[in-house]
Design a protein around this motif. Structure first.
Motif, PDB file in Angstrom:
ATOM      1  N   VAL A  37      12.232 -69.878 -70.832  1.00 42.99           N
ATOM      2  CA  VAL A  37      11.084 -69.356 -69.951  1.00 42.99           C
ATOM      3  C   VAL A  37      10.059 -70.199 -69.939  1.00 42.99           C
ATOM      4  N   PRO A  54      13.667 -63.941 -66.548  1.00 45.73           N
ATOM      5  CA  PRO A  54      13.450 -64.010 -65.321  1.00 45.73           C
ATOM      6  C   PRO A  54      14.742 -64.046 -64.514  1.00 45.73           C
ATOM      7  N   GLN A  55      14.785 -63.493 -63.405  1.00 46.43           N
ATOM      8  CA  GLN A  55      15.851 -63.841 -62.474  1.00 46.43           C
ATOM      9  C   GLN A  55      16.361 -65.180 -62.209  1.00 46.43           C
ATOM     10  N   SER A  56      15.416 -66.132 -61.956  1.00 44.66           N
ATOM     11  CA  SER A  56      15.825 -67.613 -61.690  1.00 44.66           C
ATOM     12  C   SER A  56      16.782 -67.985 -62.768  1.00 44.66           C
ATOM     13  N   ILE A  57      16.449 -67.485 -64.115  1.00 41.73           N
ATOM     14  CA  ILE A  57      17.584 -67.852 -65.042  1.00 41.73           C
ATOM     15  C   ILE A  57      18.957 -67.115 -64.867  1.00 41.73           C
ATOM     16  N   SER A 114      20.196 -65.593 -62.504  1.00 46.39           N
ATOM     17  CA  SER A 114      21.177 -65.658 -61.424  1.00 46.39           C
ATOM     18  C   SER A 114      21.637 -67.187 -61.436  1.00 46.39           C
ATOM     19  N   ASP A 115      21.085 -68.192 -62.313  1.00 50.35           N
ATOM     20  CA  ASP A 115      21.599 -69.440 -62.264  1.00 50.35           C
ATOM     21  C   ASP A 115      22.604 -69.747 -63.284  1.00 50.35           C
ATOM     22  N   LYS A 155      22.522 -72.381 -65.967  1.00 50.26           N
ATOM     23  CA  LYS A 155      21.165 -72.225 -66.917  1.00 50.26           C
ATOM     24  C   LYS A 155      21.621 -71.052 -67.907  1.00 50.26           C
ATOM     25  N   ARG A 156      22.145 -70.205 -67.389  1.00 51.96           N
ATOM     26  CA  ARG A 156      22.420 -68.950 -67.927  1.00 51.96           C
ATOM     27  C   ARG A 156      23.408 -69.135 -69.120  1.00 51.96           C
TER      28      ARG A 156
END
Ligand SMILES: NC(=O)c1ccc[n+]([C@@H]2O[C@H](COP(=O)([O-])OP(=O)(O)OC[C@H]3O[C@@H](n4cnc5c(N)ncnc54)[C@H](O)[C@@H]3O)[C@@H](O)[C@H]2O)c1
Length: 253
Positions: free
Chosen positions: A78, A112-115, A117-118, A121-122
């Motif tokens: 993050v 965060p959603q950016s992680i 939904s990736d 990365k997830r």
């Protein structure tokens, strides 16, 4: 050595320790940190059962290090590495590889959603939490394990058990790998959630005066976690069986 390689050495040591505890301190809270935890906790339980002193509310597998890794790696991804202790991520399942299931969707504060939904990365984040132990063993070139972080994890979890048992604190919750008979009512819900009649599983445990007060059901997880849960259960089951069926060789004369 993998956690399973350790089995043959540690299974015998755990049996000896369990026999000594059963005789000298049958009411003790027993916090098992020796690997492979997925099998050594069942070994302790089986010895206690045989000696007629088994209380599932007093037997814990220490999985706190997985929670520390989850908080640390989430905070790092993050971009807030110094705020690791602020991230609380429930880690369920077991304490080896794919059995370690960090529930990122339940992280507080949220990942965060950016992680989330990736996918790459997830996946990388989950993989690092699941195999963080190997990273340490490789860095030490086989000369030891995550000794200091294990010490921190053990101290943190033991502190929570003590505060709940003797310090009068209520509502302390921590993940731990336990025998689900500790709370049959909620075990039924948990077994329904995991889709298998397992005897051991790591869940968020509410601690109290007598050890385990409540096993908290897993709750809402997302689709990706549901897939990982299937894999965790698949890998966990044989480790449990291995621990339950372990027979210590007779002592050398
Ligand atoms: N649960 C976790 O989070 C976690 C994390 C890391 C390591 N571990 C486990 O913790 C254990 C210790 O790891 P380590 O890297 O510190 O190992 P280590 O080899 O550095 O230390 C093991 C210690 O146990 C002692 N010992 C050996 N046989 C014994 C016996 N019969 N009775 C009492 N003591 C005995 C040894 O003398 C040694 O001091 C291992 O089982 C390891 O897999 C657990």
């Amino acid at each position: 050595m993998t956690r399973d390689d350790l089995f043959n050495i540690n299974a015998g040591i755990c049996t000896t320790l369990a026999q000594a505890i059963a005789q000298a301190a049958p009411k003790a809270f027993v916090l098992v940190i020796s690997n492979p935890v997925n099998s050594t906790v069942p070994i302790f339980a089986e010895v206690f059962k045989k000696q007629g002193v088994f209380d599932p509310k007093r037997l814990f597998g220490v999985t706190t290090l997985d929670c520390l890794r989850a908080s640390t790696f989430v905070a790092s991804v993050v971009g807030e590495p110094t705020k690791a202790s602020e991230y609380v991520v429930p880690v369920i399942g077991g304490h080896a590889g794919y059995t370690i299931l960090p529930l990122l969707s339940q992280s507080q504060p949220a990942v965060p959603q950016s992680i989330m939904s990736d996918k790459s990365k997830r996946d990388a984040l989950i993989q690092r939490i699941q195999f963080g132990g190997d990273e340490v063993v490789e860095a030490k070139a086989g000369a030891g394990s995550a000794t200091l972080s294990m010490a921190q994890a053990g101290a943190e979890f033991a502190g929570k058990v003590l505060r709940a048992a003797f310090g009068g604190e209520t509502g302390i919750i921590a993940p731990s790998y336990v025998n689900l008979a500790a709370d049959e009512a909620n075990a039924k819900t948990i077994r329904g959630e995991i889709g298998k009649d397992l005897e051991y599983f790591s869940v968020n445990v509410t601690l109290g005066k007598n050890g385990i007060e409540k096993l908290n059901p897993i709750g809402k997880i997302d689709e990706a976690e549901a897939q990982l849960l299937k894999k965790a259960v698949e890998d966990l089951e044989p480790s449990i069986v291995k621990g339950v069926n372990f027979k210590a060789p007779p002592p050398k004369l």
